[in-house]
Design an enzyme around this catalytic site. Structure first.
Site, PDB file in Angstrom:
ATOM      1  N   ASP A 180       0.868  -1.185  -0.028  1.00 53.40           N
ATOM      2  CA  ASP A 180      -0.005   0.091  -0.009  1.00 53.40           C
ATOM      3  C   ASP A 180       1.151   1.148  -0.177  1.00 53.40           C
ATOM      4  O   ASP A 180       1.502   1.347   0.918  1.00 53.40           O
ATOM      5  CB  ASP A 180      -0.688  -0.286   1.412  1.00 53.40           C
ATOM      6  CG  ASP A 180      -1.809   0.952   1.394  1.00 53.40           C
ATOM      7  OD1 ASP A 180      -1.203   2.254   0.656  1.00 53.40           O
ATOM      8  OD2 ASP A 180      -2.809   0.888   1.759  1.00 53.40           O
ATOM      9  N   HIS A 181       0.846   1.845  -1.095  1.00 51.05           N
ATOM     10  CA  HIS A 181       1.969   2.896  -1.175  1.00 51.05           C
ATOM     11  C   HIS A 181       2.019   4.043  -0.442  1.00 51.05           C
ATOM     12  O   HIS A 181       2.889   4.724   0.138  1.00 51.05           O
ATOM     13  CB  HIS A 181       2.300   3.230  -2.834  1.00 51.05           C
ATOM     14  CG  HIS A 181       1.357   4.354  -3.055  1.00 51.05           C
ATOM     15  ND1 HIS A 181       0.037   3.879  -3.619  1.00 51.05           N
ATOM     16  CD2 HIS A 181       1.460   5.704  -3.186  1.00 51.05           C
ATOM     17  CE1 HIS A 181      -0.597   5.007  -3.895  1.00 51.05           C
ATOM     18  NE2 HIS A 181       0.185   6.075  -3.736  1.00 51.05           N
ATOM     19  N   HIS A 191      -5.704   2.789   1.170  1.00 50.70           N
ATOM     20  CA  HIS A 191      -5.015   4.218   1.453  1.00 50.70           C
ATOM     21  C   HIS A 191      -5.393   4.688   2.802  1.00 50.70           C
ATOM     22  O   HIS A 191      -4.838   5.047   3.820  1.00 50.70           O
ATOM     23  CB  HIS A 191      -4.801   4.829   0.434  1.00 50.70           C
ATOM     24  CG  HIS A 191      -4.096   4.743  -0.842  1.00 50.70           C
ATOM     25  ND1 HIS A 191      -3.502   3.342  -0.603  1.00 50.70           N
ATOM     26  CD2 HIS A 191      -4.458   4.750  -2.047  1.00 50.70           C
ATOM     27  CE1 HIS A 191      -3.168   3.114  -1.840  1.00 50.70           C
ATOM     28  NE2 HIS A 191      -3.675   3.752  -2.954  1.00 50.70           N
TER      29      HIS A 191
HETATM   30  C1  BG6 Z   1      -3.618   4.556  -6.362  1.00 51.49           C
HETATM   31  C2  BG6 Z   1      -4.956   4.485  -6.971  1.00 51.49           C
HETATM   32  O1  BG6 Z   1      -3.386   3.332  -5.569  1.00 51.49           O
HETATM   33  O2  BG6 Z   1      -3.247   5.619  -5.574  1.00 51.49           O
HETATM   34  C3  BG6 Z   1      -5.046   5.756  -7.992  1.00 51.49           C
HETATM   35  O3  BG6 Z   1      -5.388   3.383  -7.817  1.00 51.49           O
HETATM   36  C4  BG6 Z   1      -4.635   7.062  -7.123  1.00 51.49           C
HETATM   37  O4  BG6 Z   1      -6.339   6.115  -8.470  1.00 51.49           O
HETATM   38  C5  BG6 Z   1      -3.522   6.942  -6.463  1.00 51.49           C
HETATM   39  O5  BG6 Z   1      -4.456   8.183  -8.110  1.00 51.49           O
HETATM   40  C6  BG6 Z   1      -3.075   8.317  -5.464  1.00 51.49           C
HETATM   41  O6  BG6 Z   1      -1.800   8.179  -5.063  1.00 51.49           O
HETATM   42  P1  BG6 Z   1      -1.036   9.381  -4.563  1.00 51.49           P
HETATM   43  O7  BG6 Z   1       0.298   8.847  -4.021  1.00 51.49           O
HETATM   44  O8  BG6 Z   1      -0.747  10.433  -6.027  1.00 51.49           O
HETATM   45  O9  BG6 Z   1      -1.850  10.102  -3.668  1.00 51.49           O
END
Ligand code: BG6
Length: 490
Positions: free
Chosen positions: A180-181, A243
């Site tokens: 989960d980044h 997230h």
């Molecule tokens: C991803 C989603 O996990 O996270 C995307 O699938 C989203 O839809 C993205 O745009 C958002 O990541 P960040 O790091 O730009 O907030």
């Protein structure tokens, strides 16, 4: 939570290598760690996808991607050319047993050093089980093999359980890395430091002092070319189930007894399990689902979701706001407002802690309650609102001001992309910032009643103009409690 380490060599095999994630995130992340000398020249990055591409062609694509997605000062030809030599490609459908597995086996078995092997699944989650079965049948899983699963893990509790079961047949839990980044973001990890290394906050981190908490992940982008995936998923599955709930866990958990991966994840799990289950009444009153219609941003016309999708009808939500409650003594009665959406007014992810007002006032006007902003991105930092004496007025006049820290200039650092640290954690075998099987299932258990209720009762989709802060119903959700989204407070 990252430590400088000596350079590692490993085989990194990406299923779904021609997709967006590989070009936008994985290759740039690996490149940065390569130029930081954390990845050795013996490492191989092997793209696997169905398209019949030559290695040269795939390398050229990778090169183009690096030119596009890394910062200009880091685009030195020398480094890019060296990095590109680590890249290979095999044309292979990982979900099919009869596919061209021999080319992958030959490549992998070619290396007699038996390096750490990492299989990264950047494909549809529906394929995870089949790919694992094939990896096992082709005897490609060694004792040091790890598997990385991109989110979403399934589309429901049942499908998530099925994936966990099928992947778990071939890999022990400590070699499964559910990524989960958001947990790779420095500022999300910093929530732990902010809370548990600053008694001034931790002592106030409860329902005695906190009125409510907002967690926002707002994006200005639309669905891009991901309409096929997104229309089947929607914002609740795409952003909230993973997230936002992970950020909520970091904000709400009790102190873990150590920063060991099991202790931290046990505390997060307790939060997920303490979320008050959503009854049909709660779903009706405490959730808002929206979809963007056309609007404008910085004077430019922005298409609607349906125009982006090139369809005439869809009820998929591109915006969600939810009021969540946590059934613990620490959080009793404190609403956690979660919201996320595409095509909003600003790209910003943040946590706002709204403290309670004081119950009496020495001053003629009541002081505004304190508010802590934890800026996850961009402009990573923290600010705390304070009341001070207004220097231009009489001694009884107050003025609202902020203590504001911008981390990047303060620490003179480049904020790395979240994937960089996480990928190196997989190489190190450190699962601390990855989601455990029971966490994924607990998150689905809380999300599912919302999904089921929405699909059964089809509550109205609240339309919002692109470039705004979302539907008015999301403001009303807070207004019912006499609360406000923080940007409405000014
Ligand atoms: C991803 C989603 O996990 O996270 C995307 O699938 C989203 O839809 C993205 O745009 C958002 O990541 P960040 O790091 O730009 O907030």
């Amino acid at each position: 939570m990252e430590s400088q380490q000596k350079s590692a060599s490993f085989d990194f095999i990406i299923f779904g290598a021609t997709g967006d994630l590989t070009t936008r995130k994985l290759l740039p992340a690996l490149f940065y760690r390569y130029i930081d000398k954390q990845i050795s020249d013996n490492t191989r990055i092997i793209g696997a996808a169905r398209s019949p591409l030559s290695i040269e062609y795939f390398r050229q694509r990778a090169k183009d991607a690096l030119h596009q997605f890394i910062r200009e000062p880091d685009r030195t030809v020398h480094h890019i050319d060296k990095f590109i030599k680590l890249i290979y490609y095999v044309s292979l459908n990982g979900a099919e047993a009869e596919s061209n597995w021999s080319s992958l086996s030959t490549l992998l078995n070619d290396d007699k050093q038996n390096p750490i092997r990492i299989f990264y699944f950047a494909t549809s989650p529906k394929l995870y089980g089949d790919i694992c079965d094939n990896l096992s049948e082709k005897k490609l899983i060694t004792d040091t093999t790890r598997v990385v699963l991109e989110k979403p893990i399934g589309t429901s509790l049942e499908t998530a359980q099925e994936i966990n079961k099928r992947v778990g047949k071939h890999f022990p839990e400590n070699r499964i890395f559910r990524i989960d980044h958001y947990l790779g973001k420095e500022t999300v990890q910093n929530i732990i430091a902010l809370r548990f290394a600053n008694p001034v906050f931790e002592r106030l981190w409860n329902s005695d002092a906190i009125d409510y908490i907002q967690i926002t992940a707002a994006e200005t982008v639309g669905i891009g070319n991901r309409g096929g995936y997104y229309d089947g998923a929607g914002a609740l599955r795409d952003m909230v189930q993973n997230h936002l709930l992970q950020v909520l866990c970091m904000v709400a958990m009790d102190p873990p007894i150590s920063l060991n991966e099991e202790d931290l994840r046990n505390e997060k799990l307790k939060v997920l399990r303490s979320l008050k289950p959503m009854t049909p009444e709660d779903v009706k009153h405490d959730t808002v689902r929206g979809q963007y219609c056309s609007g404008s941003h910085n004077g430019e016309k922005i298409p609607s979701y349906l125009e982006d999708l090139k369809k005439s009808h869809s009820t998929t939500e591109t915006y969600v706001a939810i009021k969540a409650l946590i059934n613990t003594s620490r959080w009793s009665g404190v609403p956690f407002y979660l919201r996320t959406g595409k095509r909003l007014a600003e790209k910003t992810s943040e946590v706002v802690i709204q403290f309670k007002p004081s119950t009496w006032s020495l001053f003629p006007t009541s002081p505004q309650p304190n508010r802590l902003h934890i800026r996850i991105q961009p402009d990573e930092g923290v600010s705390l609102s304070l009341q001070v004496k207004d220097p231009s007025k009489s001694h009884t006049s107050l003025r609202n001001t902020f203590i504001d820290i911008d981390f990047s200039p303060a620490f003179h650092i480049r904020y790395p992309d979240a994937y960089e640290g996480l990928l190196m954690d997989v190489v190190k075998g450190d699962p601390l910032l990855f989601i455990r099987c029971d966490e994924v299932e607990a998150a689905w258990r809380w999300i599912e009643p919302i999904l089921n209720n929405w699909s059964k009762n089809n509550p109205p989709l609240c339309y919002y103009k692109s470039g705004t802060w979302g539907p008015k119903e999301a403001q009303e959700l807070l207004a019912k409690d006499n609360h406000f989204w923080h940007e409405d407070m000014f």
